[in-house]
Design a protein around this motif. Structure first.
Motif, mmCIF file in Angstrom:
data_model
loop_
_atom_site.group_PDB
_atom_site.id
_atom_site.type_symbol
_atom_site.label_atom_id
_atom_site.label_comp_id
_atom_site.label_asym_id
_atom_site.label_seq_id
_atom_site.Cartn_x
_atom_site.Cartn_y
_atom_site.Cartn_z
ATOM 1 N N LEU A 89 -11.797 -11.739 2.879
ATOM 2 C CA LEU A 89 -11.044 -10.552 3.287
ATOM 3 C C LEU A 89 -11.181 -10.360 4.797
ATOM 4 O O LEU A 89 -12.266 -10.537 5.352
ATOM 5 C CB LEU A 89 -11.573 -9.310 2.578
ATOM 6 N N SER A 101 0.724 -13.868 -5.151
ATOM 7 C CA SER A 101 1.110 -12.724 -4.317
ATOM 8 C C SER A 101 -0.156 -11.940 -3.950
ATOM 9 O O SER A 101 -1.242 -12.182 -4.477
ATOM 10 C CB SER A 101 2.084 -11.826 -5.067
ATOM 11 N N GLY A 102 0.010 -10.991 -3.072
ATOM 12 C CA GLY A 102 -1.125 -10.161 -2.667
ATOM 13 C C GLY A 102 -1.713 -9.400 -3.837
ATOM 14 O O GLY A 102 -2.939 -9.237 -3.942
ATOM 15 N N ARG A 103 -0.859 -8.920 -4.737
ATOM 16 C CA ARG A 103 -1.344 -8.185 -5.905
ATOM 17 C C ARG A 103 -2.153 -9.097 -6.814
ATOM 18 O O ARG A 103 -3.214 -8.731 -7.313
ATOM 19 C CB ARG A 103 -0.157 -7.583 -6.666
ATOM 20 N N ARG A 105 -9.565 -11.354 -7.156
ATOM 21 C CA ARG A 105 -10.782 -10.920 -6.483
ATOM 22 C C ARG A 105 -11.590 -9.982 -7.376
ATOM 23 O O ARG A 105 -12.820 -10.109 -7.501
ATOM 24 C CB ARG A 105 -10.402 -10.230 -5.183
ATOM 25 N N GLN A 124 -3.705 -11.819 -5.895
ATOM 26 C CA GLN A 124 -4.949 -12.150 -5.205
ATOM 27 C C GLN A 124 -5.976 -11.034 -5.387
ATOM 28 O O GLN A 124 -7.162 -11.307 -5.594
ATOM 29 C CB GLN A 124 -4.686 -12.376 -3.716
ATOM 30 N N ALA A 125 -5.509 -9.783 -5.348
ATOM 31 C CA ALA A 125 -6.423 -8.656 -5.557
ATOM 32 C C ALA A 125 -6.967 -8.680 -6.980
ATOM 33 O O ALA A 125 -8.158 -8.428 -7.207
ATOM 34 C CB ALA A 125 -5.700 -7.339 -5.277
ATOM 35 N N PHE A 154 -2.637 -19.370 -1.387
ATOM 36 C CA PHE A 154 -2.837 -17.943 -1.149
ATOM 37 C C PHE A 154 -2.118 -17.433 0.101
ATOM 38 O O PHE A 154 -1.934 -16.239 0.264
ATOM 39 C CB PHE A 154 -4.336 -17.653 -1.024
ATOM 40 N N LYS A 155 -1.712 -18.348 0.983
ATOM 41 C CA LYS A 155 -1.044 -17.930 2.216
ATOM 42 C C LYS A 155 0.293 -18.645 2.357
ATOM 43 O O LYS A 155 0.482 -19.732 1.818
ATOM 44 C CB LYS A 155 -1.907 -18.292 3.426
ATOM 45 N N ARG A 214 6.272 -19.510 0.465
ATOM 46 C CA ARG A 214 5.329 -18.461 0.120
ATOM 47 C C ARG A 214 4.170 -19.050 -0.665
ATOM 48 O O ARG A 214 4.276 -20.121 -1.259
ATOM 49 C CB ARG A 214 6.014 -17.351 -0.667
#
Length: 124
Positions: free
Chosen positions: A65, A39-41, A47, A43-44, A24-25, A35
């Motif tokens: 978060l 990606s952040g998207r 979630r 991960q969202a 994730f990071k 990477r």
């Protein structure tokens, strides 16, 4: 959420697995940054899928978060230059209007002096 979300099978299959933090990071490995797998998207989406399917997001390895900071400085809006300088400009205009009788008198005196210079000194 106002409407029922439909998640793809690909997202739902990730809810059954546990991933390391590096998924994730971004991590620094062998002198290079790698990477994260998600990606952040993504991960969202994971979630949100956890929330809908009542799965703890920490159980699949999602980091918690970060709390949102509210320590930013609140400045008044800058506004347009015309609005910012309006009061100063009005004060200058009022000052000039108050001084106008003196300016008119000085102007008339200067005109009279110029006219007097042009008149000949000889009587004929």
């Amino acid at each position: 959420m106002a409407t029922a979300r439909k998640f793809s099978k690909e997202i739902l299959k990730h809810l059954d697995k546990t991933y390391p933090e590096s998924a994730f990071k971004a991590t620094f490995v062998d002198g290079r940054w790698r990477r994260g797998r998600f990606s952040g998207r993504r991960q969202a989406e994971l979630r949100k899928a956890c929330l809908v399917n009542q799965v703890d997001s920490a159980s699949i390895g999602l980091p918690p978060l970060a709390p949102r900071s509210s320590n930013f400085q609140k400045k008044p809006p800058k506004g347009h230059k015309q609005q910012r300088t309006y009061a100063e400009k009005q004060a200058a205009i009022q000052k000039n209007l108050d001084d106008m009788p003196n300016k008119i008198k000085k102007w008339k005196d200067d005109l009279a002096k110029e006219k007097h210079k042009l008149t000949p000194t000889l009587p004929f």
